[in-house]
Design an enzyme around this catalytic site. Sequence first.
Site, PDB file in Angstrom:
ATOM      1  CE  LYS A  66      41.908  27.561  41.829  1.00  0.00           C
ATOM      2  NZ  LYS A  66      40.538  28.052  41.715  1.00  0.00           N
ATOM      3  CD  GLU A  78      40.120  34.351  24.137  1.00  0.00           C
ATOM      4  OE1 GLU A  78      39.728  35.527  24.214  1.00  0.00           O
ATOM      5  OE2 GLU A  78      39.613  33.507  23.372  1.00  0.00           O
ATOM      6  N   GLY A 129      45.071  33.004  43.474  1.00  0.00           N
ATOM      7  CA  GLY A 129      44.879  32.495  42.114  1.00  0.00           C
ATOM      8  C   GLY A 129      43.500  32.697  41.522  1.00  0.00           C
ATOM      9  CB  VAL A 130      40.088  32.071  42.793  1.00  0.00           C
ATOM     10  CG1 VAL A 130      39.809  32.931  44.032  1.00  0.00           C
ATOM     11  CG2 VAL A 130      38.785  31.736  42.086  1.00  0.00           C
ATOM     12  CG  ASN A 150      46.073  40.028  49.506  1.00  0.00           C
ATOM     13  OD1 ASN A 150      45.297  39.118  49.798  1.00  0.00           O
ATOM     14  ND2 ASN A 150      47.369  39.818  49.364  1.00  0.00           N
ATOM     15  CD  GLU A 153      49.167  48.410  50.208  1.00  0.00           C
ATOM     16  OE1 GLU A 153      48.613  49.329  49.609  1.00  0.00           O
ATOM     17  OE2 GLU A 153      49.766  48.566  51.291  1.00  0.00           O
ATOM     18  N   GLY A 233      30.103  29.708  47.928  1.00  0.00           N
ATOM     19  CA  GLY A 233      30.679  29.400  46.621  1.00  0.00           C
ATOM     20  C   GLY A 233      30.234  28.088  46.010  1.00  0.00           C
TER      21      GLY A 233
END
Length: 265
Positions: A66, A78, A129-130, A150, A153, A233
Site C-alpha cells: 500500500k 486527496e 499500510g492500512v 507496534n 517501534e 473487517g
Amino acid sequence: MKKTFLVIGNPIKHSLSPKLHNYWIKKYKINATYEKNLLDHSEIEDLIFNIRKEKIHGLNITVPFKKMIIPFLDELSEEAEISQSVNTIYKRDNKIIGDNTDIEGFKLSLEKTEQNVKNKKALILGAGGVVSSIIIALKKIQIEKIYLSNRTELKAIELKKHFPEIEIIKWGETIDFDMIINATSIGLKEEDEININYQKISKDKFFYDVIYNPPETNFLKNAKKYGGITKNGKMMFIYQAQKAFFIWHKIVPEVDSETINLLDV
C-alpha cells in the site's frame, strides 16, 4: 473488449476480492474479469507498465504494497495523499492514479455498528499500510484519543511524524481503552495469537479486527470469551470495494444481505 482487474498482495490466498467484484461484475453485466495475483516487489514496475498499456484496467492493493507502490504512480487522490496509502489504482488522462478507499470503508463500517466511538479512546495494534487510513477515519468520527502499539517501534515512530496526536505505547502493554483495533496481519494463520491479557481488559470493550478471512481470528475469539464486543473487517472490506468498484465502473453496487452473505466462508 473484456477489461482486466486485479488485486495484488503477498500473501494473497486469503483475499475474497475476486469473489465480491466478480459477483458485482456479473450482476451489473460488465464485460470484465477480476483476479488475484501473488506479487513480488520486483514485479511492481511491470504491473504499472501494463496499466499504461491498458492490458490491466485497475488494481486493488493489499499487504504489503500500500505504501511501496506510491513511487510508481503519477498522481494521488486527496485521500491517498494524506494517508500515504494506496489500495485502488486506475488510469485517467494517461496518468496512473492511486486512490484510497480504506478510509471510507473503515469509517462506514464503524458508523453502521451500534458502537458509538465518538469521544472515546482507541488502541490500534500495527503500523502498516492500512493504519494511516484507520487513524484518519477515527479522527473524522471524532475519537478523543488514539494510542498505537507496534512490534517494531520504529514504524510506530515514523507514523507519529505524520500524526503527532497519537500516543505510542510498547507492544504488549495494556492501557485503558474503549476500542482496540487489530490492524496487523496476525490472525491470517489459524495459529496466530496476539498476546494480551484478554481476561483483564475484554469485558464490554469493543474489539475490531480488520481481517475478514478467517471471519473470527483468535484475537476476536479470546475477546468474546471474556465478554468483549467483537467485529471483523468484513464490512470495511465490502465498503472499500464498493467505492473502488464505483471508481472503475461508475456504478455504485448495492450492498444487500446477499452481498454480505456471499463472503461467509
